[in-house]
Design a protein around this motif. Sequence first.
Motif, PDB file in Angstrom:
ATOM      1  N   PHE A 188     -34.056  -7.582  19.632  1.00  0.00           N
ATOM      2  CA  PHE A 188     -33.521  -6.260  19.938  1.00  0.00           C
ATOM      3  C   PHE A 188     -32.360  -5.931  19.002  1.00  0.00           C
ATOM      4  O   PHE A 188     -32.291  -4.822  18.452  1.00  0.00           O
ATOM      5  CB  PHE A 188     -33.076  -6.203  21.408  1.00  0.00           C
ATOM      6  N   ASP A 189     -31.451  -6.863  18.818  1.00  0.00           N
ATOM      7  CA  ASP A 189     -30.320  -6.652  17.912  1.00  0.00           C
ATOM      8  C   ASP A 189     -30.797  -6.402  16.478  1.00  0.00           C
ATOM      9  O   ASP A 189     -30.259  -5.545  15.777  1.00  0.00           O
ATOM     10  CB  ASP A 189     -29.362  -7.840  17.946  1.00  0.00           C
ATOM     11  N   GLU A 190     -31.820  -7.133  16.058  1.00  0.00           N
ATOM     12  CA  GLU A 190     -32.395  -6.923  14.726  1.00  0.00           C
ATOM     13  C   GLU A 190     -33.014  -5.535  14.620  1.00  0.00           C
ATOM     14  O   GLU A 190     -32.846  -4.850  13.605  1.00  0.00           O
ATOM     15  CB  GLU A 190     -33.443  -7.989  14.417  1.00  0.00           C
ATOM     16  N   ALA A 191     -33.725  -5.125  15.672  1.00  0.00           N
ATOM     17  CA  ALA A 191     -34.345  -3.794  15.673  1.00  0.00           C
ATOM     18  C   ALA A 191     -33.274  -2.710  15.609  1.00  0.00           C
ATOM     19  O   ALA A 191     -33.427  -1.720  14.891  1.00  0.00           O
ATOM     20  CB  ALA A 191     -35.221  -3.609  16.915  1.00  0.00           C
ATOM     21  N   PHE A 192     -32.180  -2.913  16.338  1.00  0.00           N
ATOM     22  CA  PHE A 192     -31.098  -1.928  16.296  1.00  0.00           C
ATOM     23  C   PHE A 192     -30.507  -1.835  14.892  1.00  0.00           C
ATOM     24  O   PHE A 192     -30.266  -0.741  14.382  1.00  0.00           O
ATOM     25  CB  PHE A 192     -30.010  -2.269  17.317  1.00  0.00           C
ATOM     26  N   SER A 193     -30.314  -2.963  14.250  1.00  0.00           N
ATOM     27  CA  SER A 193     -29.810  -2.966  12.866  1.00  0.00           C
ATOM     28  C   SER A 193     -30.807  -2.289  11.933  1.00  0.00           C
ATOM     29  O   SER A 193     -30.421  -1.504  11.059  1.00  0.00           O
ATOM     30  CB  SER A 193     -29.548  -4.392  12.388  1.00  0.00           C
ATOM     31  N   ASN A 194     -32.078  -2.581  12.114  1.00  0.00           N
ATOM     32  CA  ASN A 194     -33.115  -1.977  11.283  1.00  0.00           C
ATOM     33  C   ASN A 194     -33.211  -0.473  11.497  1.00  0.00           C
ATOM     34  O   ASN A 194     -33.534   0.272  10.568  1.00  0.00           O
ATOM     35  CB  ASN A 194     -34.473  -2.626  11.550  1.00  0.00           C
ATOM     36  N   ALA A 195     -32.928  -0.024  12.707  1.00  0.00           N
ATOM     37  CA  ALA A 195     -32.986   1.409  13.009  1.00  0.00           C
ATOM     38  C   ALA A 195     -32.020   2.189  12.121  1.00  0.00           C
ATOM     39  O   ALA A 195     -32.285   3.346  11.776  1.00  0.00           O
ATOM     40  CB  ALA A 195     -32.675   1.655  14.477  1.00  0.00           C
ATOM     41  N   GLN A 196     -30.926   1.555  11.743  1.00  0.00           N
ATOM     42  CA  GLN A 196     -29.936   2.221  10.890  1.00  0.00           C
ATOM     43  C   GLN A 196     -30.478   2.466   9.482  1.00  0.00           C
ATOM     44  O   GLN A 196     -29.953   3.299   8.743  1.00  0.00           O
ATOM     45  CB  GLN A 196     -28.644   1.395  10.803  1.00  0.00           C
ATOM     46  N   ILE A 215     -39.308   0.785  16.797  1.00  0.00           N
ATOM     47  CA  ILE A 215     -38.572   0.611  15.538  1.00  0.00           C
ATOM     48  C   ILE A 215     -39.441  -0.109  14.508  1.00  0.00           C
ATOM     49  O   ILE A 215     -39.516   0.297  13.346  1.00  0.00           O
ATOM     50  CB  ILE A 215     -37.243  -0.137  15.757  1.00  0.00           C
ATOM     51  N   ASN A 216     -40.126  -1.162  14.928  1.00  0.00           N
ATOM     52  CA  ASN A 216     -41.000  -1.893  14.006  1.00  0.00           C
ATOM     53  C   ASN A 216     -42.105  -0.991  13.453  1.00  0.00           C
ATOM     54  O   ASN A 216     -42.424  -1.050  12.263  1.00  0.00           O
ATOM     55  CB  ASN A 216     -41.589  -3.135  14.665  1.00  0.00           C
ATOM     56  N   ASN A 217     -42.683  -0.146  14.308  1.00  0.00           N
ATOM     57  CA  ASN A 217     -43.720   0.780  13.853  1.00  0.00           C
ATOM     58  C   ASN A 217     -43.152   1.804  12.866  1.00  0.00           C
ATOM     59  O   ASN A 217     -43.797   2.118  11.865  1.00  0.00           O
ATOM     60  CB  ASN A 217     -44.377   1.491  15.031  1.00  0.00           C
ATOM     61  N   LEU A 218     -41.964   2.326  13.171  1.00  0.00           N
ATOM     62  CA  LEU A 218     -41.332   3.288  12.259  1.00  0.00           C
ATOM     63  C   LEU A 218     -41.056   2.656  10.900  1.00  0.00           C
ATOM     64  O   LEU A 218     -41.271   3.277   9.852  1.00  0.00           O
ATOM     65  CB  LEU A 218     -40.036   3.835  12.856  1.00  0.00           C
ATOM     66  N   MET A 219     -40.603   1.425  10.914  1.00  0.00           N
ATOM     67  CA  MET A 219     -40.303   0.733   9.651  1.00  0.00           C
ATOM     68  C   MET A 219     -41.597   0.504   8.863  1.00  0.00           C
ATOM     69  O   MET A 219     -41.617   0.687   7.651  1.00  0.00           O
ATOM     70  CB  MET A 219     -39.582  -0.578   9.928  1.00  0.00           C
ATOM     71  N   LYS A 220     -42.642   0.112   9.561  1.00  0.00           N
ATOM     72  CA  LYS A 220     -43.929  -0.127   8.902  1.00  0.00           C
ATOM     73  C   LYS A 220     -44.478   1.181   8.316  1.00  0.00           C
ATOM     74  O   LYS A 220     -44.943   1.195   7.181  1.00  0.00           O
ATOM     75  CB  LYS A 220     -44.926  -0.703   9.908  1.00  0.00           C
ATOM     76  N   GLU A 221     -44.409   2.279   9.072  1.00  0.00           N
ATOM     77  CA  GLU A 221     -44.895   3.575   8.601  1.00  0.00           C
ATOM     78  C   GLU A 221     -44.134   4.045   7.367  1.00  0.00           C
ATOM     79  O   GLU A 221     -44.695   4.732   6.514  1.00  0.00           O
ATOM     80  CB  GLU A 221     -44.738   4.636   9.691  1.00  0.00           C
ATOM     81  N   MET A 234     -36.129  -3.151  26.103  1.00  0.00           N
ATOM     82  CA  MET A 234     -35.924  -3.828  24.823  1.00  0.00           C
ATOM     83  C   MET A 234     -37.238  -3.958  24.068  1.00  0.00           C
ATOM     84  O   MET A 234     -37.301  -3.676  22.866  1.00  0.00           O
ATOM     85  CB  MET A 234     -35.334  -5.227  25.040  1.00  0.00           C
ATOM     86  N   GLU A 235     -38.275  -4.384  24.750  1.00  0.00           N
ATOM     87  CA  GLU A 235     -39.575  -4.581  24.111  1.00  0.00           C
ATOM     88  C   GLU A 235     -40.113  -3.275  23.533  1.00  0.00           C
ATOM     89  O   GLU A 235     -40.610  -3.246  22.407  1.00  0.00           O
ATOM     90  CB  GLU A 235     -40.572  -5.169  25.110  1.00  0.00           C
ATOM     91  N   GLN A 236     -40.012  -2.191  24.294  1.00  0.00           N
ATOM     92  CA  GLN A 236     -40.507  -0.902  23.810  1.00  0.00           C
ATOM     93  C   GLN A 236     -39.683  -0.401  22.632  1.00  0.00           C
ATOM     94  O   GLN A 236     -40.229   0.149  21.672  1.00  0.00           O
ATOM     95  CB  GLN A 236     -40.527   0.126  24.937  1.00  0.00           C
TER      96      GLN A 236
END
Length: 93
Positions: free
Chosen positions: A10-18, A84-90, A77-79
């Motif tokens: 979750f923390d990694e996803a939050f960082s990646n969201a930035q 975020i992972n899907n957005l990064m992949k797209e 957290m899972e959702q």
Amino acid sequence: MTREELEILFDEAFSNAQLIPQDSVPQDLQLVLYGLYKQATSGNTKSMHFQNTQDIRNAFKLNAWMQVKHLSIEQAMEQYIEIINNLMKERNI
């Protein structure tokens, strides 16, 4: 997956969201992410309100959070991680 592992992801996803350009994410999805983040970090609290709900932006944020209040912290957290992972992949980030 343990709670600790989930929190790390979750923390990694939050960082990646930035890293994702905000203007590339539709506003409705931004609100979903906001609601999931609040639920994941705060859970269901009795203080689920904003100082000024007359402000339309805060009203939308509150509504986004209320839409996911049925989720457990882990589910939120899972959702959040999945979106975020899907957005990064797209966006090839």
